[in-house]
Motif scaffolding. Structure first.
Motif, PDB file in Angstrom:
ATOM      1  N   ARG A  94      82.885 -14.173   0.768  1.00 33.47           N
ATOM      2  CA  ARG A  94      81.496 -14.373   0.395  1.00 33.47           C
ATOM      3  C   ARG A  94      81.055 -13.206  -0.466  1.00 33.47           C
ATOM      4  N   PRO A  95      80.209 -13.448  -1.456  1.00 31.01           N
ATOM      5  CA  PRO A  95      79.697 -12.333  -2.257  1.00 31.01           C
ATOM      6  C   PRO A  95      79.012 -11.301  -1.353  1.00 31.01           C
ATOM      7  N   GLY A  96      79.358 -10.059  -1.550  1.00 29.16           N
ATOM      8  CA  GLY A  96      78.756  -8.989  -0.756  1.00 29.16           C
ATOM      9  C   GLY A  96      79.421  -8.756   0.588  1.00 29.16           C
ATOM     10  N   ALA A  97      80.481  -9.506   0.902  1.00 31.42           N
ATOM     11  CA  ALA A  97      81.148  -9.344   2.201  1.00 31.42           C
ATOM     12  C   ALA A  97      81.827  -7.979   2.316  1.00 31.42           C
ATOM     13  N   ASP A  98      82.069  -7.328   1.183  1.00 35.22           N
ATOM     14  CA  ASP A  98      82.733  -6.026   1.200  1.00 35.22           C
ATOM     15  C   ASP A  98      81.755  -4.856   1.343  1.00 35.22           C
ATOM     16  N   ALA A 124      88.879  -8.383  -2.596  1.00 36.13           N
ATOM     17  CA  ALA A 124      89.447  -9.028  -3.777  1.00 36.13           C
ATOM     18  C   ALA A 124      88.869  -8.438  -5.064  1.00 36.13           C
ATOM     19  N   SER A 125      87.687  -7.846  -4.980  1.00 35.59           N
ATOM     20  CA  SER A 125      87.059  -7.287  -6.178  1.00 35.59           C
ATOM     21  C   SER A 125      87.502  -5.855  -6.472  1.00 35.59           C
ATOM     22  N   GLY A 126      88.308  -5.244  -5.594  1.00 41.00           N
ATOM     23  CA  GLY A 126      88.818  -3.919  -5.884  1.00 41.00           C
ATOM     24  C   GLY A 126      88.971  -3.052  -4.655  1.00 41.00           C
ATOM     25  N   PRO A 127      89.469  -1.814  -4.861  1.00 48.05           N
ATOM     26  CA  PRO A 127      89.652  -0.886  -3.738  1.00 48.05           C
ATOM     27  C   PRO A 127      88.303  -0.367  -3.228  1.00 48.05           C
ATOM     28  N   ALA A 128      88.323   0.275  -2.078  1.00 48.43           N
ATOM     29  CA  ALA A 128      87.110   0.855  -1.497  1.00 48.43           C
ATOM     30  C   ALA A 128      86.492   1.803  -2.504  1.00 48.43           C
ATOM     31  N   ARG A 129      85.160   1.734  -2.625  1.00 55.98           N
ATOM     32  CA  ARG A 129      84.488   2.533  -3.644  1.00 55.98           C
ATOM     33  C   ARG A 129      83.034   2.794  -3.279  1.00 55.98           C
ATOM     34  N   PRO A 176      76.939  -1.457 -11.552  1.00 57.58           N
ATOM     35  CA  PRO A 176      76.564  -0.115 -11.080  1.00 57.58           C
ATOM     36  C   PRO A 176      76.564   0.884 -12.236  1.00 57.58           C
ATOM     37  N   LYS A 177      75.760   1.936 -12.086  1.00 55.18           N
ATOM     38  CA  LYS A 177      75.767   3.040 -13.046  1.00 55.18           C
ATOM     39  C   LYS A 177      77.139   3.705 -13.041  1.00 55.18           C
ATOM     40  N   ARG A 178      77.699   3.798 -11.826  1.00 49.54           N
ATOM     41  CA  ARG A 178      79.014   4.407 -11.670  1.00 49.54           C
ATOM     42  C   ARG A 178      79.661   3.877 -10.406  1.00 49.54           C
ATOM     43  N   SER A 179      80.979   3.812 -10.435  1.00 52.29           N
ATOM     44  CA  SER A 179      81.762   3.387  -9.285  1.00 52.29           C
ATOM     45  C   SER A 179      82.911   4.375  -9.114  1.00 52.29           C
TER      46      SER A 179
END
Length: 156
Positions: free
Chosen positions: A20-24, A54-59, A75-78
């Motif tokens: 789900r979107p935002g599940a991370d 699925a959208s990427g590593p922890a950040r 985001p401005k930065r990740s």
């Protein structure tokens, strides 16, 4: 009809996993970001801690405002947490407006050390600082090889 059957069988076999979107999202909130240029200033930003998905590593991401985050702006930065070689508290009232600026937040600094820079944020209180720090450290060490100990963290 066959396409429906293939989709259903692939879902049932577990080959496709959907999030789900935002599940991370593991934590959100306001922190003050320290601008590194002189004079140093603190600007309130909206931060989002995301786990590996699925959208990427922890950040750790930040946005200019909560409204921008909710509207789906990038985001401005990740900062990918596994790329940080150190994350720890930083207590330096002179940097955060302590002695000369009368700031009360000098005790609640947090620094992410990257290969070529450091990224500093300041929490409102000890409880917020501990909460962010604990979660950031957990996700930073997420991909260490089995048997490796967690990275050492050196305080300032």
């Amino acid at each position: 009809m066959e396409g429906d059957r293939m989709s259903l069988s692939s879902i049932q076999s577990g080959r496709h996993q959907f999030e789900r979107p935002g599940a991370d999202i593991r934590k959100t909130g306001f922190l003050k970001k320290l601008k590194s240029h002189r004079p140093q200033t603190l600007k309130k930003k909206f931060f989002v801690l995301r786990s590996t998905s699925a959208s990427g590593p922890a950040r750790l991401e930040y946005y200019d405002s909560e409204k921008k985050f909710k509207s789906g702006s990038p985001p401005k930065r990740s900062i990918q947490l596994h790329t940080c070689f150190n994350i720890n508290r930083r207590s330096d009232p002179s940097v955060y407006g302590g002695s000369s600026g009368g700031g009360k937040h000098g005790r609640y600094g947090l620094v992410l050390y990257l290969s070529d820079e450091s990224f500093t944020v300041v929490a409102e209180n000890e409880e917020d600082l501990e909460s962010w720090l604990t979660m950031l450290l957990d996700y930073q060490n997420e991909f260490l090889p089995d048997g490796d100990m967690q990275r050492e963290h050196y305080g300032e």
